[in-house]
Write a protein that holds these residues in place. Structure first.
Motif, PDB file in Angstrom:
ATOM      1  N   SER A 230       0.817  -1.216   0.000  1.00  0.00           N
ATOM      2  CA  SER A 230       0.000   0.000   0.000  1.00  0.00           C
ATOM      3  C   SER A 230       0.851   1.267   0.000  1.00  0.00           C
ATOM      4  O   SER A 230       0.573   2.213  -0.738  1.00  0.00           O
ATOM      5  CB  SER A 230      -0.924  -0.014   1.219  1.00  0.00           C
ATOM      6  OG  SER A 230      -1.666   1.176   1.298  1.00  0.00           O
ATOM      7  N   ASN A 233       2.918   1.429  -3.360  1.00  0.00           N
ATOM      8  CA  ASN A 233       2.112   1.370  -4.578  1.00  0.00           C
ATOM      9  C   ASN A 233       2.626   0.310  -5.559  1.00  0.00           C
ATOM     10  O   ASN A 233       2.654   0.518  -6.776  1.00  0.00           O
ATOM     11  CB  ASN A 233       2.061   2.739  -5.262  1.00  0.00           C
ATOM     12  CG  ASN A 233       0.892   2.850  -6.229  1.00  0.00           C
ATOM     13  OD1 ASN A 233      -0.135   2.191  -6.054  1.00  0.00           O
ATOM     14  ND2 ASN A 233       1.044   3.671  -7.249  1.00  0.00           N
ATOM     15  N   ASN A 235       2.662  -3.119  -7.768  1.00  0.00           N
ATOM     16  CA  ASN A 235       1.654  -3.845  -8.537  1.00  0.00           C
ATOM     17  C   ASN A 235       1.725  -5.334  -8.174  1.00  0.00           C
ATOM     18  O   ASN A 235       2.174  -6.168  -8.949  1.00  0.00           O
ATOM     19  CB  ASN A 235       1.885  -3.631 -10.039  1.00  0.00           C
ATOM     20  CG  ASN A 235       0.740  -4.169 -10.871  1.00  0.00           C
ATOM     21  OD1 ASN A 235      -0.392  -4.231 -10.418  1.00  0.00           O
ATOM     22  ND2 ASN A 235       1.043  -4.587 -12.088  1.00  0.00           N
TER      23      ASN A 235
END
Length: 283
Positions: A230, A233, A235
């Motif tokens: 989180s 960020n 993927n």
């Protein structure tokens, strides 16, 4: 002389017993008459009923189950028995009933809230205490999807995962809601097989949680990894909790250019030295 005294004593005893018996008889007869009079009078009649706290259970059903209606006698049934009947309704967790001398009754109910859903012919809505609340023909978007095990009697009011062999699964579900791990609301799907479990987060990250052992350690690590995803960020596409000596986070580098991917690989190698889990970029 002695015979006369004995006769007198016996007679006095009989009179004393008779007086005691008579007093008890009069007392209980008086109580009976009072109860009979109250039962057949308008005193303690219910004049109005108000229902509070209900959302899924109708007021009409609550009145019917509690055996209360306008004009009924409040004390014909004990309050304890009325509450017991109300708690037999799947959605009702607890209830309180109050009555005043004007005949006004207030029933306050605390309803259970659906937390899980299982696709078993219909959708079973289940609360966080594993009680089946209802069979619904519609899937809810805001509930955690459970799968991977059989429900023996999928009727509202019954409980799931009640067998002894289901204890590990129950414990895992309880721990997933523990505030210590900050996972509540972050898991969308949970598959509980006999020996392994798999989750999916609300962001679509698949978690191969593995066996039902070392739950505390694995949940702490999972919380750490999801927090890292989180904040950075990343993927992320897959987290493997039991592959090797430490958990593995697999990310997708499609969004990066080739030069960025090479740079990220170098950075990840350096980062992995200080991490308690490994990160692998799936090209």
């Amino acid at each position: 002389m002695k015979k006369m005294e004995k006769k007198k004593r016996k007679l006095n005893k009989k009179k004393r017993y008779f007086r005691i018996f008579s007093r008890f008889f009069i007392f209980f007869s008086f109580i009976f008459l009072i109860i009979f009079a109250l039962k057949n009078s308008n005193f303690f009649n219910v004049t109005s009923i108000s229902i509070e706290g209900n959302k899924n259970v109708s007021a009409a059903k609550i009145k019917k189950v509690s055996n209360l209606h306008k004009g009924s006698k409040f004390f014909v049934m004990s309050k304890k028995d009325r509450i017991k009947k109300l708690k037999s309704v799947p959605y009702i967790e607890n209830a309180k009933i109050s009555y005043n001398l004007r005949g006004r009754v207030t029933i306050r109910v605390k309803e259970r809230v659906p937390y899980y859903q299982l696709d078993v012919n219909d959708y079973l809505l289940v609360d966080d205490n594993f009680r089946i609340l209802e069979n619904s023909d519609k899937k809810r978007d805001n509930l955690v999807n459970l799968s991977g095990f059989n429900v023996e009697n999928p009727q509202a009011g019954n409980y799931i995962l009640t067998n002894k062999e289901d204890q590990e699964k129950r414990n895992l579900l309880l721990e997933l809601r523990n505030d210590e791990y900050s996972l509540r609301g972050n898991i969308r799907d949970i598959e509980l097989l006999d020996s392994i479990s798999t989750f999916t987060t609300v962001d679509g990250v698949k978690i191969e949680f593995g066996s039902y052992s070392n739950i505390d350690y694995k949940l702490k690590m999972l919380s750490l990894i999801l927090k890292d995803i989180s904040t950075t960020n990343k993927n992320a596409i897959l987290i493997q909790m039991e592959k090797g000596d430490s958990p593995i986070l697999i990310t997708d580098g499609e969004k990066d250019s080739k030069s960025d991917q090479e740079e990220n690989k170098k950075l990840k190698k350096e980062e992995n030295k200080d991490k308690s889990y490994r990160e692998i970029n799936q090209d």
